[in-house]
Design an enzyme around this catalytic site. Sequence first.
Site, PDB file in Angstrom:
ATOM      1  N   HIS A  86      -1.366   0.516   9.211  1.00  0.00           N
ATOM      2  CA  HIS A  86       0.150   1.257   8.816  1.00  0.00           C
ATOM      3  C   HIS A  86      -0.185   2.438   8.103  1.00  0.00           C
ATOM      4  CE1 HIS A  86       4.299   0.779   7.564  1.00  0.00           C
ATOM      5  NE2 HIS A  86       3.964   1.590   6.700  1.00  0.00           N
ATOM      6  N   GLU A  87      -1.067   2.227   7.002  1.00  0.00           N
ATOM      7  CA  GLU A  87      -1.066   3.462   6.121  1.00  0.00           C
ATOM      8  C   GLU A  87      -1.855   4.899   6.746  1.00  0.00           C
ATOM      9  OE1 GLU A  87       0.565   3.496   3.440  1.00  0.00           O
ATOM     10  OE2 GLU A  87       0.956   1.251   3.827  1.00  0.00           O
ATOM     11  N   ALA A 132       0.886  -1.102  -0.104  1.00  0.00           N
ATOM     12  CA  ALA A 132      -0.002   0.007   0.090  1.00  0.00           C
ATOM     13  C   ALA A 132       0.890   1.459   0.067  1.00  0.00           C
ATOM     14  CB  ALA A 132      -0.850   0.221   1.071  1.00  0.00           C
ATOM     15  N   GLU A 134       0.684   5.694   1.522  1.00  0.00           N
ATOM     16  CA  GLU A 134       0.023   6.551   2.269  1.00  0.00           C
ATOM     17  C   GLU A 134      -0.093   7.850   1.460  1.00  0.00           C
ATOM     18  OE1 GLU A 134       4.749   7.104   3.234  1.00  0.00           O
ATOM     19  OE2 GLU A 134       3.566   5.453   2.562  1.00  0.00           O
TER      20      GLU A 134
END
Length: 852
Positions: free
Chosen positions: A300-301, A267, A269
């Site tokens: 996390h993102e 992914a 951010e």
Amino acid sequence: MPGTNLTREEAATRAGLVRVESYDVTLDLTVSEETFATTSTITFSATTPGAETFVDFIGESVDAVTLNGTTLSPGELYADSRLRVPGLAEHNVLTIEATGRYMHTGEGLHRFVDPVDGEVYLYTQFEVPDSRRMYPVFEQPDLKASFTFDVTAPAHWVLISNSATPEPSPVREGVARWAFPATERMSSYITALVAGPYDVVRDSVTTRAGEVPLGIFCRRSLSAHLDADHLFDLTKAGFAFFEEEFDQAYPFHKYDQVFTPEYNAGAMENAGCVTLHEMYVFRSKVPDSLVERRALTVLHELAHMWFGDLVTMKWWNDLWLNESFAEWASTTCQAEATQWATAWTTFSTHEKSWAYRQDQLSTTHPIVAPIRDLADVEVNFDGITYAKGASVLKQLVAYVGREAFRDGLRAYFAKHAWSNTTLGDLLDELEATSGRDLRAWSALWLETAGVATLRPVVEVDDRGAITAARVEQAVTDEHPTLRPHRLAIGCYDLVDGVLTRTERIELDVDGAVTEVPALVGRQQPDLLLVNDDDLAYAKIRLDARSLATFRSNPRAFADSLPESLCLASAWDMTRDAELPAREYVPIALAALEGQDDSTLLKTLLQQLRTAVLSYSDPTVRAELRTQVRDRLEELARTAEPGSDAQLQLVTAVADLTAPGDDTTFVAGLLDGSQDARGLAVDTDMRWTLLTALVAAGERTAQDVDAEAGQDNTATGRERAARARGAAPTPEAKEAAWHAGVEDATTSNSVVDAHALGFGRVGDPALLSPFVARYHDALTRVWSERTHAVAESIVVLFYPMALAGPELLAASDAWLAEHPDAPAGLRRTLTEQRDAVARAVAAQQRDAQSTGA
């Protein structure tokens, strides 16, 4: 000429000269299937009127340049990736008209055509230096600005960016224009554009700043599989946790999450517009470990919206802090605010094992890595930057205390919102809240490389009472730093078949030897576990009594974390050629029985595979592989119907299947003649089973074509490429090599699929003809392909199945003969070579073993 690189010194010089106010970016995505029109109008000031700077752009052409109303000649100013801009005024308006090129590598503005319905989907991926592939820009993180995007595109598309999507206005038949409002001040690498007929599910979350719109997007052909409600619940839990933990409202005006095809990473951010790999839209039943991993990725993102997007690193040498912090924060949130209360066990099992592997390569580096240029940072998205850094942050939390750490973070966000910082800025706040001097700690932990090994040494009297106890810390000659560790020692006794902790001692371990007087006088426990609770970052060893206890009782722990730590110790001993592979195998097989920790199960199966196929004595490998595969099949047959263990064990059996095996079980599951006992023989499982049969030589390319005809999707295309490459014939390996290495038109995800099929062999001799071809192709691949694709080829097409002295010699020879090859290429090959060297040592150790 600079090519596409940028040095830290050049970036610092430019940042000292230029302050950027805004970008107005205009894009026309209706030009052609290969290119698009892109114009940047950049408003900025210069500290030295009359000076010269440069703007970054990688594309088809720069077509027109105007600076403060004066037309400049792009032919004289544009070369490689840079447009020189001479004669700056104090205040400047620079307009650059250019032609960009769509990418098929997962970098820049990526273009994908859905094979299901022929629809076009676009998305951007800009980290590290690829916003310059979509628009002309000052490509460095400390030149923040506000951005507006004005985009012309097919009218039926959905457009998503960092700011809220406006209502489109018609341009002509079937074409519309979207004029996005200006963003907050941000770095260019977290700007984003996503475009295409994406489906969306909408919701909102209540935050400290008010109601924030939420959106979850995916391709139309995947929308039936999108479990949006679960993702929204997880996202809302993350919002609540991070706002409280950081004492800072969510900094942007909306939060979209977009699942995108052919994605290189997990992914990204992008501010308010996170992009994620489509593998996280589950079209088939997946292991619980992947569901947990998706949750970690989502959190996390989200953590990056504060640490990375609101407050951003000044230069890429602090990339580790950006990523490590998100790893620590997301795991903490997962453990404390979601259903995954054992997230730190998963962290220990998965993330830290990655860190330990990376830290023992000859290419290891300090957490605070010396990033001289973009080429350095591109290869630094590794186990040090992510997993070791997060492990050390966890150690720092134990060192300063959770409350002091939290208060330091809150002060850091309050002081540095919307600006760029360095590590020193964070340490300042943590020192203020904890009262500890962290500069010496930082020097030892963040500025040196390598991992220590901690070993308990106990002396007992004739009644079994401990008379002396110490922890010895061993380091290597290459990385001799002895670091302080705040850790716990657990005493476990076997009671009614259960290893129960009877005492926990927390202490500071420092230097080569640390005495543990608290153990003196007590009876020697059945198992003594250094680094219980996994506070420290270090490899651990068990004393002789403890190792014997664990080998006889690998499933006796009531909790998964100490079990994971002991299994990790056994695996480290195997990797370090202390424990023969044939002695590790029965430990791992026993630990699989009844195992319900999904990530631990997945890790054990991966380690078993490596032990058998890479670390075992080659003269007994075929027999060992058959024994292990047969035992896994027994476990799969008796696993709880429909369970995660059943799914993973069947997959492992399929992955180890080779020519000559009895494939009745696998073939029966595929054709339905075998009772599946609750196993979901869905689309992806069918591919897993078919690929196993192809690899065994019992199914053909025609069978693959027939299955692909039933799965005309992007994933189906990738799985078909993988299956074809797995066939045990020279022709199949040649075709996979050509498509992945020699055909530059193959998209990034399909390159990976061909490589995975290529590397699957029952007889490693099938890859022997490619050893020389692989090394001969390295320089060309690195120079002609983008970084993401080149790195995939160098890693995934490396003929690791041939791990042995000959392959080691070939890679050593290439490195010796190419001292001036690009540093990133040398590093990537060196890491493959190091894996072979470790395998050779393990094979030699296993050859000395009786297999007991």
